[in-house]
Design an enzyme around this catalytic site. Structure first.
Site, PDB file in Angstrom:
ATOM      1  N   ASN A 250       1.021  -1.105  -0.083  1.00 21.17           N
ATOM      2  CA  ASN A 250       0.151  -0.081   0.048  1.00 21.17           C
ATOM      3  C   ASN A 250       0.958   1.203  -0.056  1.00 21.17           C
ATOM      4  O   ASN A 250       2.077   1.233  -0.041  1.00 21.17           O
ATOM      5  CB  ASN A 250      -0.990  -0.007   1.169  1.00 21.17           C
ATOM      6  CG  ASN A 250      -0.307  -0.148   2.427  1.00 21.17           C
ATOM      7  OD1 ASN A 250       0.755   0.886   2.870  1.00 21.17           O
ATOM      8  ND2 ASN A 250      -0.384  -1.210   3.291  1.00 21.17           N
TER       9      ASN A 250
ATOM     10  N   ASP B 283      -3.685  -6.228   4.568  1.00 22.50           N
ATOM     11  CA  ASP B 283      -4.735  -7.094   4.983  1.00 22.50           C
ATOM     12  C   ASP B 283      -4.775  -8.392   4.442  1.00 22.50           C
ATOM     13  O   ASP B 283      -5.181  -9.483   4.683  1.00 22.50           O
ATOM     14  CB  ASP B 283      -6.212  -6.527   4.764  1.00 22.50           C
ATOM     15  CG  ASP B 283      -6.560  -5.466   5.750  1.00 22.50           C
ATOM     16  OD1 ASP B 283      -6.232  -5.705   6.933  1.00 22.50           O
ATOM     17  OD2 ASP B 283      -6.857  -4.212   5.458  1.00 22.50           O
TER      18      ASP B 283
ATOM     19  N   LYS C  72      10.421 -15.915 -10.999  1.00 22.15           N
ATOM     20  CA  LYS C  72       9.560 -14.905 -11.763  1.00 22.15           C
ATOM     21  C   LYS C  72       8.482 -15.311 -12.751  1.00 22.15           C
ATOM     22  O   LYS C  72       8.753 -16.448 -13.262  1.00 22.15           O
ATOM     23  CB  LYS C  72      10.596 -13.950 -12.411  1.00 22.15           C
ATOM     24  CG  LYS C  72       9.521 -12.813 -12.974  1.00 22.15           C
ATOM     25  CD  LYS C  72      10.824 -11.709 -13.929  1.00 22.15           C
ATOM     26  CE  LYS C  72       9.937 -11.042 -14.768  1.00 22.15           C
ATOM     27  NZ  LYS C  72      11.013 -10.029 -15.617  1.00 22.15           N
TER      28      LYS C  72
ATOM     29  N   PHE D 240      -4.478   2.628  15.010  1.00 22.30           N
ATOM     30  CA  PHE D 240      -4.796   3.757  13.988  1.00 22.30           C
ATOM     31  C   PHE D 240      -6.062   3.317  13.158  1.00 22.30           C
ATOM     32  O   PHE D 240      -5.932   2.200  13.043  1.00 22.30           O
ATOM     33  CB  PHE D 240      -3.713   4.071  13.024  1.00 22.30           C
ATOM     34  CG  PHE D 240      -2.910   5.124  13.713  1.00 22.30           C
ATOM     35  CD1 PHE D 240      -2.191   5.111  15.010  1.00 22.30           C
ATOM     36  CD2 PHE D 240      -2.507   6.268  12.993  1.00 22.30           C
ATOM     37  CE1 PHE D 240      -1.430   6.296  15.534  1.00 22.30           C
ATOM     38  CE2 PHE D 240      -1.678   7.213  13.363  1.00 22.30           C
ATOM     39  CZ  PHE D 240      -1.297   7.324  14.602  1.00 22.30           C
TER      40      PHE D 240
ATOM     41  N   LYS E 128     -13.573  -0.592  15.720  1.00 19.80           N
ATOM     42  CA  LYS E 128     -12.163  -1.119  15.969  1.00 19.80           C
ATOM     43  C   LYS E 128     -11.710  -1.018  17.184  1.00 19.80           C
ATOM     44  O   LYS E 128     -10.970  -2.149  17.766  1.00 19.80           O
ATOM     45  CB  LYS E 128     -11.251  -0.516  14.945  1.00 19.80           C
ATOM     46  CG  LYS E 128     -11.203  -0.790  13.299  1.00 19.80           C
ATOM     47  CD  LYS E 128     -10.477  -0.224  12.529  1.00 19.80           C
ATOM     48  CE  LYS E 128     -11.066  -0.348  10.989  1.00 19.80           C
ATOM     49  NZ  LYS E 128     -10.442   0.228   9.945  1.00 19.80           N
TER      50      LYS E 128
ATOM     51  N   LYS F 170     -10.836  -4.885  18.541  1.00 25.75           N
ATOM     52  CA  LYS F 170      -9.192  -5.156  18.822  1.00 25.75           C
ATOM     53  C   LYS F 170      -8.853  -4.685  20.579  1.00 25.75           C
ATOM     54  O   LYS F 170      -7.667  -4.769  20.517  1.00 25.75           O
ATOM     55  CB  LYS F 170      -8.513  -4.140  17.769  1.00 25.75           C
ATOM     56  CG  LYS F 170      -8.915  -4.665  16.348  1.00 25.75           C
ATOM     57  CD  LYS F 170      -7.783  -4.052  15.431  1.00 25.75           C
ATOM     58  CE  LYS F 170      -8.629  -4.065  13.826  1.00 25.75           C
ATOM     59  NZ  LYS F 170      -7.535  -4.365  12.672  1.00 25.75           N
TER      60      LYS F 170
HETATM   61  O1  PMT Z   1       2.830   6.242   6.572  1.00 30.90           O
HETATM   62  P1  PMT Z   1       2.207   7.456   6.164  1.00 30.90           P
HETATM   63  O2  PMT Z   1       2.283   7.687   4.674  1.00 30.90           O
HETATM   64  O3  PMT Z   1       2.747   8.790   6.973  1.00 30.90           O
HETATM   65  O4  PMT Z   1       0.740   7.369   6.282  1.00 30.90           O
HETATM   66  C1  PMT Z   1       0.294   7.440   7.678  1.00 30.90           C
HETATM   67  C2  PMT Z   1      -1.148   6.241   7.778  1.00 30.90           C
HETATM   68  C3  PMT Z   1      -2.230   6.685   6.748  1.00 30.90           C
HETATM   69  C4  PMT Z   1      -0.557   4.751   7.276  1.00 30.90           C
HETATM   70  C5  PMT Z   1      -1.572   6.050   9.320  1.00 30.90           C
HETATM   71  O5  PMT Z   1      -1.875   7.370   9.644  1.00 30.90           O
HETATM   72  C6  PMT Z   1      -2.744   5.043   9.497  1.00 30.90           C
HETATM   73  O6  PMT Z   1      -3.858   5.515   9.359  1.00 30.90           O
HETATM   74  N1  PMT Z   1      -2.180   3.926   9.798  1.00 30.90           N
HETATM   75  C7  PMT Z   1      -3.210   2.740   9.994  1.00 30.90           C
HETATM   76  C8  PMT Z   1      -3.103   2.134   8.473  1.00 30.90           C
HETATM   77  C9  PMT Z   1      -4.237   1.047   8.751  1.00 30.90           C
HETATM   78  O7  PMT Z   1      -3.861  -0.125   8.324  1.00 30.90           O
HETATM   79  O8  PMT Z   1      -5.555   1.036   9.152  1.00 30.90           O
HETATM   80  P2  PMT Z   1      -6.600  -0.049   9.183  1.00 30.90           P
HETATM   81  O9  PMT Z   1      -7.913   0.931   9.701  1.00 30.90           O
HETATM   82  O10 PMT Z   1      -6.649  -0.805   7.842  1.00 30.90           O
HETATM   83  O11 PMT Z   1      -6.316  -0.971  10.419  1.00 30.90           O
HETATM   84  C10 PMT Z   1      -6.537  -0.653  11.686  1.00 30.90           C
HETATM   85  C11 PMT Z   1      -5.588  -1.050  12.578  1.00 30.90           C
HETATM   86  O12 PMT Z   1      -5.299  -2.538  12.696  1.00 30.90           O
HETATM   87  C12 PMT Z   1      -4.176  -0.248  12.426  1.00 30.90           C
HETATM   88  O13 PMT Z   1      -3.557   0.248  13.484  1.00 30.90           O
HETATM   89  C13 PMT Z   1      -3.514  -1.568  11.805  1.00 30.90           C
HETATM   90  O14 PMT Z   1      -1.973  -1.318  11.715  1.00 30.90           O
HETATM   91  C14 PMT Z   1      -3.899  -2.613  12.473  1.00 30.90           C
HETATM   92  N2  PMT Z   1      -3.802  -3.749  11.509  1.00 30.90           N
HETATM   93  C15 PMT Z   1      -4.694  -3.900  10.504  1.00 30.90           C
HETATM   94  C16 PMT Z   1      -4.410  -5.140   9.888  1.00 30.90           C
HETATM   95  C17 PMT Z   1      -3.887  -6.247  10.077  1.00 30.90           C
HETATM   96  N3  PMT Z   1      -3.589  -7.237   9.585  1.00 30.90           N
HETATM   97  N4  PMT Z   1      -2.982  -5.965  11.145  1.00 30.90           N
HETATM   98  C18 PMT Z   1      -2.982  -4.926  11.860  1.00 30.90           C
HETATM   99  O15 PMT Z   1      -2.420  -4.771  13.089  1.00 30.90           O
END
Ligand code: PMT
Length: 403
Positions: free
Chosen positions: A209, A278, A288, A325, A339, A343
């Protein structure tokens, strides 16, 4: 805006070849909003002219106790008004004088009158730097509470290869900022994740991403500045690791899960900023994947990655504070709040992604922070380093005494 805004920094420049780097340091400090006074030794004047520092600092430069009086006791005035003082570069001679309280020139006399925190940046020939007498003097200064920034390793002007180079001006400015930052996270262990994860399809392709790591790196740096012992677990990004932060480099979600889960027990505060993929390809090809002329396309099967944050939420102790986040394109509040519960989080910092000023890649961000008690607070659009401090303020505001 950083802690340097509106502060007064006294910069001492002694006679080393790296004196030219002090010019850039003045520029960086002024750019950050600090006022700068400069004191130079006679030897420093042989390397860089006084006028350069006068023009950049917009202040008279102290070089001589007898001629630069400016109608008052100038060296005492600048020592009294500074919030931080730094000597860059500091020669072995200057280090020795400061360690023993000698004041036989304008610079050492001025620095003896300083009561603000002092940072010394020694820079000299490797053998001089490693000399037991120089090391003893640096130890003495450190024991007296003076901050020392170790020199960099590299090829010196004298062609010796080893420690002795003056670190880059941005690093010196970073350490001055650190010195001036209030240590309200002292004694805390903070674990932060940042960046994307990268899920290989074959040796040359991957699923990932747009995360640049800027937000997570800013959180790690802010926590370090505030006195925490910080570990940063980062996916692949093109940023330099924050100074003073133990940085662990990972690639996939599985790597990140292992790195976070093996370290979380030692952390007081865990902040999962990373944009974890995800999904990952159900299998990774060793060779390849070749284009085939008899095929118009190909189908990639993705499987779900483990949810690291959820696993940490299940495992967290009551004395730990877990921050997630949320990156949302719509329904920010509703999605973020879900969330928290799913979580088992103490807090979630939610941002909109897809725009140019917030979320992925941007230098700025705007967030809403939701707490597990149902309350929320907003962080208006500002630079990511400032957002990082606001997030830590929110964490500190919710930490129960003793947690
Ligand atoms: O890195 P930058 O370019 O500065 O951008 C910052 C950001 C947009 C990445 C950051 O501010 C942000 O939003 N981070 C969370 C991104 C995210 O994966 O969000 P989510 O809503 O999909 O996931 C919710 C939470 O679960 C997050 O804390 C994520 O880290 C966590 N997660 C998600 C999927 C997974 N398999 N494991 C996780 O731990």
């Amino acid at each position: 805006m950083t802690v340097l805004e509106g502060k007064q920094v006294l910069l001492g420049v002694t006679g080393g070849i790296a004196a030219y780097k002090a010019v850039e340091l003045v520029r960086l400090l002024k750019k950050a909003g600090a006022g700068v006074d400069v004191a130079m030794t006679g030897a420093a004047l042989r390397f860089v002219g006084k006028t350069t520092f006068e023009v950049l600092s917009e202040n008279p430069v102290i070089t001589n106790l007898w001629e630069d009086s400016h109608g008052s006791v100038a060296h005492i005035d600048v020592a009294a008004r500074c919030n931080a003082a730094v000597i860059a570069p500091a020669t072995a001679n200057c280090v020795a004088k400061l360690a023993h309280g000698l004041a036989d020139d304008a610079l050492t006399t001025t620095f003896l009158a300083v009561t603000a925190p002092i940072l010394i940046c020694p820079a000299m020939n490797t053998h001089m730097y490693e000399n037991i007498r120089v090391q003893r003097n640096l130890d003495l200064l450190e024991k007296d509470g003076v901050h020392i920034l170790d020199p960099d390793f590299g090829t010196l002007a004298c062609k010796t290869v080893g420690p002795g180079r003056l670190p880059d001006p941005w690093l010196i400015a970073d350490r001055i900022e650190q010195m001036l930052t209030f240590k309200d996270l002292a004694g805390k262990n903070v674990l932060v994740s940042a960046g994307p994860t990268l899920e290989p399809i074959d040796p040359v392709r991957f699923v990932s991403n747009h995360s640049s790591g800027k937000m997570g790196y800013a959180v790690a740096r802010a926590a370090e500045m505030r006195g925490a012992a910080v570990t940063l677990v980062t996916g692949p990004v093109s940023l330099s690791p924050p100074v003073g932060v133990d940085t662990v480099f990972v690639q996939t979600c599985h790597d990140m899960a292992e790195a976070m889960l093996t370290r979380m027990d030692g952390a007081d505060i865990i902040i999962q900023v990373a944009a974890v993929a995800d999904f990952r390809p159900d299998q990774q090809e060793n060779l390849k994947i070749k284009k085939r002329s008899d095929q118009d396309g190909m189908t990639l099967t993705l499987v779900q990655n483990p949810d690291i944050l959820r696993a940490m939420g299940e495992r967290k102790r009551p004395d730990q504070f877990l921050v997630g986040f949320a990156a949302e394109t719509h329904d920010l509040a509703a999605n973020a709040v879900k969330k928290i519960e799913k979580k088992n989080l103490d807090m979630i910092a939610a941002n909109l992604v897809g725009g140019k000023d917030t979320g992925f890649q941007a230098d700025t961000n705007e967030m809403t922070i939701f707490f597990k008690d149902g309350s929320h607070t907003g962080i208006p659009l500002m630079d990511k380093p400032a957002v990082a401090h606001k997030i830590l303020d929110a964490v500190l505001g919710r930490l129960e005494p003793g947690r």
